[in-house]
Design a protein around this motif. Sequence first.
Motif: not given
Length: 293
Positions: A22, A31-32, A8, A19, A27-29
């Motif tokens: 992600a 979450t990252l 990641y 963004s 992934l959602s922003q």
Amino acid sequence: MELRVLRYFLAVTQERTISRAANILHLSQPTLSRQLSDLETELQVTLFERGSREITLTPAGRYLRERALILTQLADKTVQNLQTQSPIISGSLDIGAGESQGMRRIMHLISNLQADYPGIQLHLHSGDDANVKDQLANGQLDFGVIIGEQPLTHYHALKLPERDRWGVILPKTHPLAQQTHITPLDLRHQPLLISQQAAQSHQFADWWRNVASQIQLRGTYNLIYNAQLTVGDGPTLVLGLDQLVNVGPDSPVTFRPLSPEMTAPITVIWSRQQSLSPVARLFLQRLRASLPD
């Protein structure tokens, strides 16, 4: 520190925004962002300087990026090699080497190896001996090819029968190009480039002998191709190894060996601390078979 989170982190360093990373990672922003924040908390450092448009790495972030690239590449290679423990040999072979005509033997061997086992992938890493040894220690390389006499107590080693020959790369129009050999007296007051490795190890100290104070070293190089470009553009001569530079009819430069002659052994080394993969064992077996008794 999980490999997943390191991947990641590397995605963010490549995309420069959370963004975009992600989106690529699916992934959602939030979450990252949380994963990266947890990583900073775990390591107790700040990895990013968050700007209005893009993020930049702190010194700690740049260091982690270098190490994360090594760790993830090593993990991928380990998985690949473990998954190919079968009679049909495949996987990757990583070899680090400086510029040497001794590589012809190795590349010919690998060409035949890949013809027999198409699933083998070769990764060549160019660098001087210090780079090669560092990458062997990190587990990035299976084998290294080093030039010159060196203490090798920490490595397994196999010396090749070929030896590299030192000489001078100079313009064909230079007065010294009329000679068959170049002596220390010939190089007095001539501007010279020398390999960084040879300079650091004082490799020419005995060869210069009494004229050492009259030798004009203008700098060092680690890639002979770039160094030889200076020969055609000015008065600088290059001390380098034979058969690495084009000296054909269309080339403006030529090569003259040193006298007294200077040669260097070529040695294949590998770590005493790490087990070889099936691909690396097969390569070593064929390399040994190619050498004279």
